[in-house]
Design an enzyme around this catalytic site. Structure first.
Site, short mmCIF file in Angstrom:
data_model
loop_
_atom_site.label_atom_id
_atom_site.label_comp_id
_atom_site.label_asym_id
_atom_site.label_seq_id
_atom_site.Cartn_x
_atom_site.Cartn_y
_atom_site.Cartn_z
N ASP A 135 1.11 -1.04 0.29
CA ASP A 135 0.79 0.62 -0.20
C ASP A 135 0.92 1.45 -0.03
O ASP A 135 0.49 1.97 0.66
CB ASP A 135 -0.72 0.18 0.83
CG ASP A 135 -2.44 1.02 1.13
OD1 ASP A 135 -2.82 1.05 0.21
OD2 ASP A 135 -2.64 1.16 1.86
N LYS A 137 2.08 4.71 -1.14
CA LYS A 137 0.79 5.29 -1.44
C LYS A 137 1.55 7.03 -1.29
O LYS A 137 1.62 7.46 -0.15
CB LYS A 137 -0.19 5.57 -1.96
CG LYS A 137 -1.09 5.09 -0.52
CD LYS A 137 -2.63 5.02 -1.18
CE LYS A 137 -3.35 5.23 0.74
NZ LYS A 137 -4.88 5.21 0.85
N ASN A 140 1.06 7.69 2.35
CA ASN A 140 1.33 6.55 3.64
C ASN A 140 2.39 7.17 3.33
O ASN A 140 3.73 6.68 3.93
CB ASN A 140 0.99 5.16 3.43
CG ASN A 140 -0.63 5.09 3.49
OD1 ASN A 140 -1.57 5.43 3.68
ND2 ASN A 140 -0.36 3.63 2.72
N ASP A 155 1.90 3.06 7.39
CA ASP A 155 0.80 1.99 7.38
C ASP A 155 0.74 0.68 6.52
O ASP A 155 1.34 0.82 5.70
CB ASP A 155 -0.03 2.61 6.44
CG ASP A 155 -1.53 2.41 5.96
OD1 ASP A 155 -1.40 0.81 6.45
OD2 ASP A 155 -2.50 2.61 5.37
N THR A 174 -4.89 0.37 -3.36
CA THR A 174 -5.21 1.35 -3.28
C THR A 174 -5.93 1.47 -4.78
O THR A 174 -4.66 1.17 -5.30
CB THR A 174 -5.23 2.65 -3.23
OG1 THR A 174 -4.68 2.44 -1.90
CG2 THR A 174 -5.52 3.67 -3.93
#
Length: 384
Positions: A135, A137, A140, A155, A174
């Site tokens: 994750d 991104k 984060n 995260d 995501t």
């Protein structure tokens, strides 16, 4: 278990909200150090503890081990709630920096280079320890302060420890940052999906928008699978980004995961060759003899806490803090945190959660804790 008083003062005003949690800035009463405290209400997550057994293992491996990875500092519980205390990232996240704190909605190549190098360094450390993040991104990627580009990757709710040649098959993360192989459940995916996400982040920093962010999920999936992301500026040669930056993005966004460079090799790409001089180099949280003597001095000048553990009355450097907290503070229990309406430092962090992970709140000795999460304003977490 005997109820004890908390070692922390929580700000009354939260700095973030999630489906199952609320995040506050907090201050250790004995050290004066400021952290982020993520509060989970136990009855909201009852029965979901088995989902996060792997997260505890991951957090044990990564907390306080790398300069650019957000660390868990402490955890404690009340009768109704469970609290996770982590590093406080006072500089907000990368999404905010691009969208709200840049002059023209994009970052300079100099800043993007420094941020990408740190992100690659943190990712390479995870991969070297067999951890896939899943994750990565902009939401984060947190910054230690508003004035610097020093980042903390956070995260780990979707992170997994992979065995040699192991693959994953669930669609998690995501959408706008997902690699194409994540949509093929027969093929499976592994560490290269994190490299893809790094390419998406770099594109976002330089272009000011996500390469794969269409009106519908199906259109976004089609754009990802068929590599429909080139801007007009790239095609005409009028892009502000250099050819070196564009080449790194192209390498990260290769459709086949097997053709992407591994995270370690990204460091040697010509776009990042001099980037290590722009950022604080990652360090292991090791303690030498001089540091141990410094800890002893701090403890000799400490003030006893309400639950019998010793606490120092000054802030411990990040490289020294972890061993002390792990032996003195980890897993404390308190009746109720004291709340006040003001804390001496500004509440600059944006630490809301999209809740890609839940907690095991029913184990009495060790519980799977989570790191700070962040709400994406444009993307949604898809867990199938």
């Amino acid at each position: 278990m005997i109820a004890q008083k908390s070692d922390y003062i929580l700000a009354k005003k939260p700095i973030g909200h999630g489906t199952y949690s609320t995040v506050f800035e907090c201050k250790n009463k004995y050290t004066g150090s400021h952290y982020a405290a993520k509060r989970y209400t136990k009855n909201l997550v009852y029965g979901l503890q088995t989902l996060l057994q792997s997260e505890l293992e991951i957090l044990k491996r990564v907390s306080s081990t790398h300069a650019h990875i957000l660390s868990l500092v402490d955890q404690f519980e009340t009768e109704n709630c469970f609290y996770l205390v982590t590093d406080l990232a006072e500089g907000g996240d990368l999404f905010d920096r691009i969208v709200h704190h840049s002059s023209n909605g994009k970052l300079s190549e100099h800043a993007a280079k420094s941020i990408t190098w740190q992100l690659v360094s943190a990712t390479e450390f995870l991969h070297r320890n067999n951890i896939i993040h899943r994750d990565i991104k902009a939401e984060n990627i947190f910054f230690q302060s508003m004035q610097s580009n020093t980042l903390l990757l956070g995260d780990f709710g979707l992170a997994k420890v992979l065995q040699e040649k192991e693959k994953l098959y669930d669609v998690s993360g995501t959408l706008s940052y997902m690699a194409p192989e994540m949509f093929d459940r027969e093929v499976g995916y592994s560490f290269p999906i994190d490299v893809w996400a790094i390419g998406v982040c770099l594109y976002f920093m330089l272009e000011g928008y996500l390469p794969f962010d269409c009106d519908s999920d199906e259109e976004t999936k089609d754009a990802i699978i068929n590599k429909k992301y080139f801007s007009d500026a790239w095609e005409t040669g009028a892009a502000a980004s250099s050819s070196a930056a564009q080449d790194l993005i192209l390498q990260c966004l290769k459709t086949s995961g097997s053709e992407r460079p591994i995270s370690l090799c990204l460091k040697t790409h010509h776009f990042l060759l001099d980037a290590g001089d722009m950022a604080t180099p990652p360090t292991q949280a090791t303690i030498d003899v001089d540091e141990l003597n410094q800890i002893k001095t701090l403890l000799l000048n400490s003030t006893p806490s309400t639950h019998g553990a010793n606490h120092h009355n000054q802030t411990i450097p990040r490289t020294l803090r972890s061993p002390l907290h792990k032996t003195q503070l980890y897993g404390d229990y308190c009746a109720s945190p004291e709340c006040r309406t003001e804390i001496s430092t500004p509440l600059l962090s944006r630490q809301a959660s999209h809740e890609s992970s839940l907690l095991d709140l029913h184990l009495k000795v060790e519980r799977p804790p989570g790191l700070m999460h962040n709400d994406s304003q444009q993307n949604v977490a898809t867990i199938v």
